[in-house]
Design a protein around this motif. Sequence first.
Motif, mmCIF file in Angstrom:
data_model
loop_
_atom_site.group_PDB
_atom_site.id
_atom_site.type_symbol
_atom_site.label_atom_id
_atom_site.label_comp_id
_atom_site.label_asym_id
_atom_site.label_seq_id
_atom_site.Cartn_x
_atom_site.Cartn_y
_atom_site.Cartn_z
ATOM 1 N N ALA A 147 6.189 -36.227 28.131
ATOM 2 C CA ALA A 147 4.967 -35.992 27.359
ATOM 3 C C ALA A 147 4.727 -34.501 27.184
ATOM 4 O O ALA A 147 4.181 -34.075 26.168
ATOM 5 C CB ALA A 147 3.779 -36.650 28.047
ATOM 6 N N SER A 156 0.627 -30.839 23.695
ATOM 7 C CA SER A 156 1.608 -31.555 24.507
ATOM 8 C C SER A 156 1.344 -31.322 25.988
ATOM 9 O O SER A 156 1.386 -32.252 26.792
ATOM 10 C CB SER A 156 3.001 -31.086 24.103
ATOM 11 O OG SER A 156 3.976 -31.652 24.910
ATOM 12 N N ALA A 239 1.328 -36.234 22.968
ATOM 13 C CA ALA A 239 2.756 -36.263 23.242
ATOM 14 C C ALA A 239 3.544 -36.200 21.941
ATOM 15 O O ALA A 239 3.033 -36.591 20.892
ATOM 16 C CB ALA A 239 3.097 -37.530 24.007
#
Lengths: 478, 104
Positions: A147, A156, A239
């Motif tokens: 992720a 992220s 992600a």
Amino acid sequence: MEPIPAPAIDLISLAPVLVLSVFGMMVLVTDLFIGKDKSILVFISLTGLLMAAVSSLAKYNLPVFSFNGAYVVDHLSVFFTFIFCISSALAILVSVDFNKREGIKVGEYYSLILFCTVGMVLLASSTDMIMIFLGIEVVSISLYILAGIQRKSTKSNEAALKYFLLGAFATGFLLYGMTLIYGSTGSTKLTIIANVISENKILSEPLMLMGVVLLIIGFGFKVAAVPFHMWAPDVYQGAPTPVTAFMAVGPKAATLAAFYRVMSETMPDLSYSWEILLCVVSVLSMFIGNLGAIMQSNIKRLLAFSSVAHVGYLIIAIIAKNSLSSSSLMFYMLSYAFMVFGTFGIVILLGRKGEENLELENYSGLAYKHPVIALTMTIFLLSLGGLPPLAGFVAKFFIFSAALKEGYIILVIIAVLNSAISFYYYLKVIVFMYMKEPVKEFHISLTPMTLLVIAISAFGTIQLGIFPDPIIALAQAN
Amino acid sequence: MDFEMVPLTHYLFLSATLFVIGVTGVLVKRNAIVVFMSIEIMLNAVNISLIAFDRYMNLHDGQVFSFMVMCVAAAEVSVGLAIIISLFRNKPTTNLDEFNIMKS
């Protein structure tokens, strides 16, 4: 002196795990010797997944218990191993072009997907709580890194941190639940626990029940069921898109398989305690997932809420706990894999560097410029909603009939009602594509690997919808 | 030499108390590192009750389990701190309330 007998070690039943681990390490080592072009790693990982799928067939006369009853190769685990290999292969294929575009140049990416698959296979095949815990952790730790693999992107990073903190929090609950169950039954092996429960030899009923509740909380966090779903929208949005697709399918399927083993196979005699709880979780997941999805304008958040709702449907299979429910779980996860990877494939196709085009407005007028892409997206979305004759419909029908057989009529009515609600937001995307004027130019580069994934997914979605019989027969062949 | 006997419930209460302290810490604290430490307290609470059950029932599975818990906790620490550091490079704060760029 008496010699000490060596424990029986049956490595053949562990074959998929070993194959995947070896290939995962091979990817890591090869990565040292190649330059910026990571295509060879994709090839190695795909070969590994194929070989793992083949090697899962090494055992026949199922079920085979090995490692002192801690590991089992049975119908459920073999079928799920296939689902994991398919979903990981699709995830790798869909990442190829995305990674090139977004500049994710780390070879570890592919090995992490393979290691995550190792965890999933362990999770679906273990019949010991220690192994289940280890499987969950192998999956989760790989996913935390995946992720956050875009190190330069705050989004992220943020997704990784949220996923990590809540995932570790959930692990605490899961472990405490397992401990209390261990304390009140005296074993970590699911088969022995099942015996203890059916012979009514539980040492302390309150501890056992508390353990079950904590276990449900832990598993609920891991599969993102309401009220433990708070992390899902943020993590799914932050992600990288292929990772989002990956974690919506494989790990979820693996955790549900373990959940099924622990609940329906081990504790059917305790169902008076957990049935109501799971019913509440399932109904809440469906309602909050579907109603939450209606309010989203970001396609990844929308799909995150929709996956929460799908977990609600899947938990019905665990509640039903009959012979149909395990096969319906398998069929649902397989068709869900195709639908999700197809949808996310198109989401990836629409983006370009520095501009991901994730808002619903970015889909306006897609049908005028790219009718085929819009049509494929429509197929995936309708299938997610459960429209016949697509895979989603057969999968839902299968789960609902498993529940109806056991007399859960109200639960099925609520689920059908929710499928109807879910059409509202799936159709909203379709309305954007077909009935609105484009707001800006589309810059779609038709990258071959992403197209391949979309084609495979579309084929799977339609095939499983129109000719589900062979796969259903496979899923039921136990 | 006689030993003082400690009943099982004492260990279980200690473990439950530690677990609740950990959960409260996760829910109340806003610093990522402190939240992280609270999670470690939860895992250690689990270890205490595992070992207590083991001694009480004369089994060994729980001790193996607690070793596994420690290994996994160590792996989680390494990954978690790495995530916090890479986040800190982009946004120099550990306050969880400031991580809210994703909102519907």
